[in-house]
Design a protein around this motif. Structure first.
Motif, PDB file in Angstrom:
ATOM      1  N   PRO A  90       1.078  -1.563   0.148  1.00  0.00           N
ATOM      2  CA  PRO A  90       0.225   0.103   0.442  1.00  0.00           C
ATOM      3  C   PRO A  90       1.167   1.821  -0.519  1.00  0.00           C
ATOM      4  O   PRO A  90       1.718   1.178   0.375  1.00  0.00           O
ATOM      5  CB  PRO A  90      -0.756  -0.286   1.335  1.00  0.00           C
ATOM      6  CG  PRO A  90      -0.922  -1.046   1.943  1.00  0.00           C
ATOM      7  CD  PRO A  90       0.083  -2.050   1.453  1.00  0.00           C
ATOM      8  N   ARG A  91       0.455   2.262  -0.359  1.00  0.00           N
ATOM      9  CA  ARG A  91       1.151   3.569  -0.428  1.00  0.00           C
ATOM     10  C   ARG A  91       1.331   3.773   1.198  1.00  0.00           C
ATOM     11  O   ARG A  91       0.778   3.839   2.427  1.00  0.00           O
ATOM     12  CB  ARG A  91       0.051   4.807  -0.959  1.00  0.00           C
ATOM     13  CG  ARG A  91      -0.995   4.984  -0.183  1.00  0.00           C
ATOM     14  CD  ARG A  91      -1.724   6.256  -0.258  1.00  0.00           C
ATOM     15  NE  ARG A  91      -2.336   7.236   0.182  1.00  0.00           N
ATOM     16  CZ  ARG A  91      -4.301   6.254   0.629  1.00  0.00           C
ATOM     17  NH1 ARG A  91      -4.331   5.261   0.072  1.00  0.00           N
ATOM     18  NH2 ARG A  91      -4.630   7.108   1.490  1.00  0.00           N
ATOM     19  N   GLY A  92       2.696   5.002   1.400  1.00  0.00           N
ATOM     20  CA  GLY A  92       2.662   5.338   2.089  1.00  0.00           C
ATOM     21  C   GLY A  92       3.213   4.536   3.663  1.00  0.00           C
ATOM     22  O   GLY A  92       3.948   4.059   3.930  1.00  0.00           O
ATOM     23  N   LEU A 107      15.581  -1.228  -9.212  1.00  0.00           N
ATOM     24  CA  LEU A 107      14.121  -1.025  -7.724  1.00  0.00           C
ATOM     25  C   LEU A 107      12.467  -0.724  -8.161  1.00  0.00           C
ATOM     26  O   LEU A 107      12.727   0.178  -8.746  1.00  0.00           O
ATOM     27  CB  LEU A 107      15.483  -0.272  -6.560  1.00  0.00           C
ATOM     28  CG  LEU A 107      16.203  -1.205  -6.249  1.00  0.00           C
ATOM     29  CD1 LEU A 107      16.959  -0.034  -4.987  1.00  0.00           C
ATOM     30  CD2 LEU A 107      16.140  -2.682  -6.052  1.00  0.00           C
ATOM     31  N   PHE A 108      12.146  -2.380  -8.438  1.00  0.00           N
ATOM     32  CA  PHE A 108      10.782  -1.049  -8.386  1.00  0.00           C
ATOM     33  C   PHE A 108       9.775  -0.922  -7.874  1.00  0.00           C
ATOM     34  O   PHE A 108       9.654  -2.062  -6.636  1.00  0.00           O
ATOM     35  CB  PHE A 108       9.753  -2.340  -9.810  1.00  0.00           C
ATOM     36  CG  PHE A 108      10.582  -2.863 -11.494  1.00  0.00           C
ATOM     37  CD1 PHE A 108      11.476  -1.689 -11.535  1.00  0.00           C
ATOM     38  CD2 PHE A 108      11.043  -3.536 -11.025  1.00  0.00           C
ATOM     39  CE1 PHE A 108      11.659  -1.437 -12.989  1.00  0.00           C
ATOM     40  CE2 PHE A 108      11.843  -4.062 -12.621  1.00  0.00           C
ATOM     41  CZ  PHE A 108      12.291  -3.011 -13.194  1.00  0.00           C
ATOM     42  N   ALA A 109       9.016  -0.485  -7.552  1.00  0.00           N
ATOM     43  CA  ALA A 109       8.099   0.271  -6.380  1.00  0.00           C
ATOM     44  C   ALA A 109       6.484  -0.193  -7.222  1.00  0.00           C
ATOM     45  O   ALA A 109       6.211   1.215  -7.862  1.00  0.00           O
ATOM     46  CB  ALA A 109       8.194   1.126  -5.457  1.00  0.00           C
ATOM     47  N   PRO A 128       1.041  -3.200   5.541  1.00  0.00           N
ATOM     48  CA  PRO A 128       0.230  -1.891   6.477  1.00  0.00           C
ATOM     49  C   PRO A 128       0.706  -1.831   7.332  1.00  0.00           C
ATOM     50  O   PRO A 128       0.996  -2.912   8.288  1.00  0.00           O
ATOM     51  CB  PRO A 128      -1.222  -2.410   6.430  1.00  0.00           C
ATOM     52  CG  PRO A 128      -1.127  -3.257   5.103  1.00  0.00           C
ATOM     53  CD  PRO A 128      -0.734  -3.832   5.225  1.00  0.00           C
ATOM     54  N   ILE A 129       1.650  -0.432   8.050  1.00  0.00           N
ATOM     55  CA  ILE A 129       2.144  -0.684   9.355  1.00  0.00           C
ATOM     56  C   ILE A 129       1.587  -0.739  10.756  1.00  0.00           C
ATOM     57  O   ILE A 129       0.384  -0.184  10.259  1.00  0.00           O
ATOM     58  CB  ILE A 129       2.608   0.641   9.113  1.00  0.00           C
ATOM     59  CG1 ILE A 129       3.562   0.841   8.134  1.00  0.00           C
ATOM     60  CG2 ILE A 129       3.959   0.372  10.533  1.00  0.00           C
ATOM     61  CD1 ILE A 129       4.401   2.770   8.460  1.00  0.00           C
ATOM     62  N   ARG A 183       3.298   7.744   6.014  1.00  0.00           N
ATOM     63  CA  ARG A 183       3.250   9.090   5.230  1.00  0.00           C
ATOM     64  C   ARG A 183       2.279   9.654   5.418  1.00  0.00           C
ATOM     65  O   ARG A 183       2.064  11.136   5.804  1.00  0.00           O
ATOM     66  CB  ARG A 183       3.375   8.577   3.332  1.00  0.00           C
ATOM     67  CG  ARG A 183       3.904   9.940   2.607  1.00  0.00           C
ATOM     68  CD  ARG A 183       4.056  10.289   1.795  1.00  0.00           C
ATOM     69  NE  ARG A 183       2.624   9.231   1.060  1.00  0.00           N
ATOM     70  CZ  ARG A 183       3.576   8.243  -0.095  1.00  0.00           C
ATOM     71  NH1 ARG A 183       4.886   7.588  -0.332  1.00  0.00           N
ATOM     72  NH2 ARG A 183       2.578   7.293  -0.982  1.00  0.00           N
ATOM     73  N   ASP A 184       0.833   8.637   5.531  1.00  0.00           N
ATOM     74  CA  ASP A 184      -0.383   9.531   5.689  1.00  0.00           C
ATOM     75  C   ASP A 184      -0.273  10.367   6.875  1.00  0.00           C
ATOM     76  O   ASP A 184      -1.337  11.577   7.406  1.00  0.00           O
ATOM     77  CB  ASP A 184      -1.340   8.784   5.275  1.00  0.00           C
ATOM     78  CG  ASP A 184      -1.755   8.247   3.769  1.00  0.00           C
ATOM     79  OD1 ASP A 184      -0.686   8.589   2.521  1.00  0.00           O
ATOM     80  OD2 ASP A 184      -2.612   7.146   2.952  1.00  0.00           O
TER      81      ASP A 184
END
Length: 364
Positions: free
Chosen positions: A48-50, A157-159, A181-182, A219-220
């Motif tokens: 996921p993002r962030g 390095l792909f993301a 997810p954190i 980040r969010d």
């Protein structure tokens, strides 16, 4: 010249593997690869993002190219010109590319030709391609040959947040690492550290609300904290976050769950009306209610309460079907439908249990 203000997400970007939060398994894979000299030519970071994909990509590039490297012990930025250049994005040999805006076959062909040349300054030439799933099919095909037979001095390095959009021919040529997810507790701990360093006074309940809003993205969470500082100043309360983001408090969610479990439709409607009156985001409230029901379900399973677990499961099944256009009326109806659905199936379970007991008595 005075340096401009940097947002929290940039100021607190990790500068070493030890500063990364919530991705211990990914860090372990990469550090073991460095220590055992088994670094692959291409990695695919999925999550996921962030959650730290590009941050880890930069740290990995620093670890491979630092003056004493390859080493898992990334030097302090102040003592390493190489790491400082990579961290700031000014290194000639660590190229960060946005896949969304550099997705044509011509651009990938240019990259393929460029990577044949030796690094200008560093040990490795590293390409970090973010949102790689945005590349066109022709661009992916142009990249295949390089991934099959890459030069020894090149690492990719792909993301991506959407791995299913990447051709399997590309995925099979990379080492794929999954970013989770954190956990909310880890986000709360990191935000508390940031708040202390910045001289902020913030309630523990407010930190928990930010972590809930962030959905596992550090980040969010940092961006939300930044916005709340702009709104509240140095003192942040839970009520401020609830007002700004239309978030239902944990007490409100708990009250709705208690009323649903008790099959109390009147109290459930009253609790729902409180959320509607407070202009809460009902879509977000639905997600929080489902999470709370899941927590109750797991607790019921642990305690061995079969009937309670079944009722909660049927509630979740019914309540989760309404996912779009959740207005006030649909929200209330979905809550009542979940209660009614669980009652009907509880009766079915009771009848089945009685019939089973009857069969046992007749055979004994």
């Amino acid at each position: 010249m005075q340096q401009g203000y940097q947002v929290i997400a940039r100021r607190w970007r990790p500068t070493s593997f030890s500063e990364l939060v919530g991705q211990e398994k990914v860090v372990r894979v990469l550090t073991n690869a460095i220590e055992r000299n088994r670094v692959a030519h291409a990695y695919l970071f999925v999550g996921p993002r962030g959650t730290g994909k590009t941050s880890i990509a930069r740290l990995f590039a620093m670890a491979l190219n630092c003056e004493q490297g390859p080493s898992i012990h990334v030097p302090v930025l102040e003592t390493s010109a190489v790491c400082r250049a990579i961290f700031n994005g000014s290194s000639l040999d660590v190229i960060e590319i946005d896949g969304a805006s550099n997705n044509s076959v011509e651009q990938v062909r240019a990259l393929r030709e460029e990577c044949q040349y030796a690094p200008a300054e560093l040990r490795y030439k590293i390409y970090i391609i973010d949102e790689v799933h945005m590349l066109s099919t022709a661009a992916f095909n142009a990249l295949l040959k390089t991934l099959e037979e890459p030069p020894a001095h090149v690492k990719f390095l792909f993301a991506t947040t959407e791995a299913h959009k990447i051709p399997l021919t590309i995925v099979s040529r990379c080492q794929r690492l999954e970013f989770q997810p954190i956990p909310a507790a880890a986000i709360v701990k990191k935000l508390a550290e940031i708040a202390k360093a910045d001289g902020l006074s913030i309630e523990p309940e407010a930190l928990a609300s930010i972590a809930r809003l962030a959905d596992g993205g550090m980040r969010d969470a940092q961006s939300i904290l930044e916005q709340m500082i702009a709104f509240c100043g140095a003192t942040i309360r839970e009520s401020d976050i609830l007002d700004v983001y239309g978030l239902a408090s944990e007490a409100d969610i708990r009250g709705i769950i208690d009323a649903m479990v008790a099959k109390d439709m009147k109290q459930t409607l009253a609790r729902a009306q409180t959320l509607i009156t407070n202009a809460c985001d009902l879509g977000r409230a639905q997600k929080d209610i489902l999470q709370a029901l899941r927590a109750r379900l797991l607790k019921a399973i642990e305690t061995g309460s079969k009937e309670s677990a079944a009722a909660l499961l049927f509630m979740m099944d019914s309540f989760s079907t309404q996912t779009k256009n959740l207005g006030p009326l649909a929200f209330e109806v979905s809550l009542l439908r979940a209660i009614e659905w669980s009652q009907l199936h509880s009766v079915d379970l009771l009848i089945a249990s009685l019939e089973e007991d009857k069969k046992k008595r007749s055979t004994s």
